[in-house]
Design a protein around this motif. Structure first.
Motif, PDB file in Angstrom:
ATOM      1  N   UNK A  40      11.456  10.754 -10.277  1.00  0.00           N
ATOM      2  CA  UNK A  40      10.305   9.860 -10.179  1.00  0.00           C
ATOM      3  C   UNK A  40      10.526   8.557 -10.914  1.00  0.00           C
ATOM      4  N   UNK A  41       9.455   7.806 -11.111  1.00  0.00           N
ATOM      5  CA  UNK A  41       9.576   6.479 -11.727  1.00  0.00           C
ATOM      6  C   UNK A  41       8.560   6.268 -12.850  1.00  0.00           C
ATOM      7  N   UNK A  42       8.356   7.300 -13.644  1.00  0.00           N
ATOM      8  CA  UNK A  42       7.487   7.172 -14.818  1.00  0.00           C
ATOM      9  C   UNK A  42       8.047   6.110 -15.757  1.00  0.00           C
ATOM     10  N   UNK A  43       7.188   5.172 -16.171  1.00  0.00           N
ATOM     11  CA  UNK A  43       7.637   4.034 -16.974  1.00  0.00           C
ATOM     12  C   UNK A  43       8.263   4.434 -18.294  1.00  0.00           C
ATOM     13  N   UNK A  44       7.618   5.350 -19.005  1.00  0.00           N
ATOM     14  CA  UNK A  44       8.143   5.776 -20.310  1.00  0.00           C
ATOM     15  C   UNK A  44       9.483   6.488 -20.146  1.00  0.00           C
ATOM     16  N   UNK A  45       9.577   7.365 -19.146  1.00  0.00           N
ATOM     17  CA  UNK A  45      10.837   8.091 -18.911  1.00  0.00           C
ATOM     18  C   UNK A  45      11.951   7.126 -18.548  1.00  0.00           C
ATOM     19  N   UNK A  46      11.619   6.122 -17.746  1.00  0.00           N
ATOM     20  CA  UNK A  46      12.597   5.108 -17.346  1.00  0.00           C
ATOM     21  C   UNK A  46      13.130   4.376 -18.573  1.00  0.00           C
ATOM     22  N   UNK A  69      13.655  11.302  -6.147  1.00  0.00           N
ATOM     23  CA  UNK A  69      12.257  10.962  -5.854  1.00  0.00           C
ATOM     24  C   UNK A  69      11.308  11.952  -6.532  1.00  0.00           C
ATOM     25  N   UNK A  70      10.113  11.480  -6.836  1.00  0.00           N
ATOM     26  CA  UNK A  70       9.118  12.332  -7.491  1.00  0.00           C
ATOM     27  C   UNK A  70       8.766  13.552  -6.639  1.00  0.00           C
ATOM     28  N   UNK A  71       8.928  13.421  -5.326  1.00  0.00           N
ATOM     29  CA  UNK A  71       8.581  14.513  -4.411  1.00  0.00           C
ATOM     30  C   UNK A  71       9.722  15.505  -4.218  1.00  0.00           C
ATOM     31  N   UNK A  72      10.834  15.319  -4.887  1.00  0.00           N
ATOM     32  CA  UNK A  72      11.993  16.190  -4.696  1.00  0.00           C
ATOM     33  C   UNK A  72      11.607  17.652  -4.933  1.00  0.00           C
ATOM     34  N   UNK A  73      12.181  18.531  -4.145  1.00  0.00           N
ATOM     35  CA  UNK A  73      11.865  19.949  -4.297  1.00  0.00           C
ATOM     36  C   UNK A  73      12.578  20.525  -5.506  1.00  0.00           C
ATOM     37  N   UNK A  74      12.029  21.602  -6.019  1.00  0.00           N
ATOM     38  CA  UNK A  74      12.665  22.289  -7.144  1.00  0.00           C
ATOM     39  C   UNK A  74      14.063  22.752  -6.759  1.00  0.00           C
ATOM     40  N   UNK A  75      14.215  23.205  -5.522  1.00  0.00           N
ATOM     41  CA  UNK A  75      15.513  23.698  -5.046  1.00  0.00           C
ATOM     42  C   UNK A  75      16.569  22.603  -5.105  1.00  0.00           C
ATOM     43  N   UNK A  76      16.228  21.401  -4.633  1.00  0.00           N
ATOM     44  CA  UNK A  76      17.186  20.282  -4.636  1.00  0.00           C
ATOM     45  C   UNK A  76      17.528  19.888  -6.066  1.00  0.00           C
ATOM     46  N   UNK A  77      16.528  19.851  -6.947  1.00  0.00           N
ATOM     47  CA  UNK A  77      16.783  19.504  -8.350  1.00  0.00           C
ATOM     48  C   UNK A  77      17.738  20.520  -8.979  1.00  0.00           C
ATOM     49  N   UNK A  78      17.524  21.794  -8.706  1.00  0.00           N
ATOM     50  CA  UNK A  78      18.396  22.831  -9.268  1.00  0.00           C
ATOM     51  C   UNK A  78      19.817  22.712  -8.715  1.00  0.00           C
ATOM     52  N   UNK A  79      19.950  22.255  -7.473  1.00  0.00           N
ATOM     53  CA  UNK A  79      21.279  22.015  -6.897  1.00  0.00           C
ATOM     54  C   UNK A  79      21.990  20.886  -7.629  1.00  0.00           C
ATOM     55  N   UNK A  80      21.233  19.848  -8.004  1.00  0.00           N
ATOM     56  CA  UNK A  80      21.810  18.735  -8.763  1.00  0.00           C
ATOM     57  C   UNK A  80      22.239  19.195 -10.159  1.00  0.00           C
TER      58      UNK A  80
END
Length: 291
Positions: A40-46, A69-80
């Motif tokens: 995602x694009x949270x300002x503080x995290x950025x 993207x903020x909408x990324x699935x949990x599965x895709x994030x875990x793959x990364x």
């Protein structure tokens, strides 16, 4: 009263890290490598992630940023996460928190290999920390330890009161200050929102570490003369006198509390600067452990 200058401590430690990175490169042809996943694009995290990447460059480390993207699935994030686990060139990585609500943060943290978990949040690292075994210590508590050490603050036998029980700061801080080491060997009281007589408990503290996220909560009548006060809070408070429209406030009412202290950390300019520094130091330790 002496200020615990996080900027000074950070600069000293980053110089030490840069020297070690140079030695690793010359002796082993190895450059420590840190990666971050930003969802995602949270300002503080950025802001936090960019600071980490810039600090890597400053000390001669490699850095990589994976944006999702903020909408990324949990599965895709875990793959990364798995890709970074399997990358032999990568010494450590973080998944910047907080994550979107549809993703289970603990599941993601557990998926990171403990030896690459430079944030120090994996249960294996937390368990080793409790047992005083070599491990990655969460960055903010690690930063506080380094401040205490650089200023040679006596901790053995002291009463340390920690306000706040988060898994990121308060809880690990209470464990670290109780361990049989330096900094440590304190008698520790961990307090939180349900603690009765909080004011009286704080008044008994030789070392008061405040990490609750309530701006200017700790006032002079809660602090005894000569106490060491370490303020972890960073809250944006509206301030029309500032160009940004806000001021950064700590959890301690600084102007009121400071005259009573032997040492106190300011906000900004205190603990916050040490968080990134500690993450970079953990990455160096991860690289050295593989040699």
């Amino acid at each position: 009263m002496k200020l615990l200058d996080g900027k000074w401590v950070s600069s000293v430690i980053l110089e030490e890290i840069a020297l070690e990175v140079s030695e690793l490169k010359n002796k082993y042809n190895k450059i420590p490598h840190l990666a971050a996943i930003l969802v995602g694009n949270d300002g503080a995290s950025e802001t936090y992630v960019n600071s980490k990447m810039r600090t890597c460059e400053k000390v001669g480390m490699k850095s990589s940023l994976i944006r999702l993207e903020a909408e990324v699935s949990e599965k895709i994030l875990l793959q990364e996460v798995d890709k970074l686990n399997q990358n032999p060139d990568l010494d450590g990585f973080i998944v910047q928190l907080p994550l979107p609500k549809h993703i289970d943060e603990q599941k993601v943290i557990r998926a990171i290999l403990p030896e690459k978990d430079v944030d120090g949040f994996h249960p294996d690292n937390i368990g080793k920390m409790v047992l005083n075994m070599p491990s990655f210590i969460p960055a903010t508590p690690f930063g506080i330890l380094q401040i205490i050490e650089k200023y040679n603050i006596e901790t053995s036998g002291k009463h340390c009161v920690v306000i706040g029980r988060s898994h990121i700061v308060g809880l690990p801080m209470s464990i670290l200050m109780a361990r049989n080491t330096y900094p440590g060997n304190c008698t520790v009281t961990l307090t939180h929102s349900k603690t009765k007589n909080l004011k009286e408990v704080c008044q008994s503290a030789d070392i008061l570490i405040v990490a609750m996220g309530k701006p200017e909560f700790v006032t002079a009548d809660m602090v005894k003369e000569g106490a060491v006060v370490i303020d972890v809070g960073t809250t944006r408070v509206p301030d029309i006198s500032k160009k940004s429209g806000y001021a950064i406030k700590g959890d301690v009412k600084f102007d009121e509390v400071a005259p009573k202290c032997s040492y106190i950390s300011p906000v900004p300019g205190g603990v916050g600067l040490m968080t990134v520094t500690s993450l970079i130091k953990n990455t160096l330790l991860a690289a050295k452990s593989k040699l």
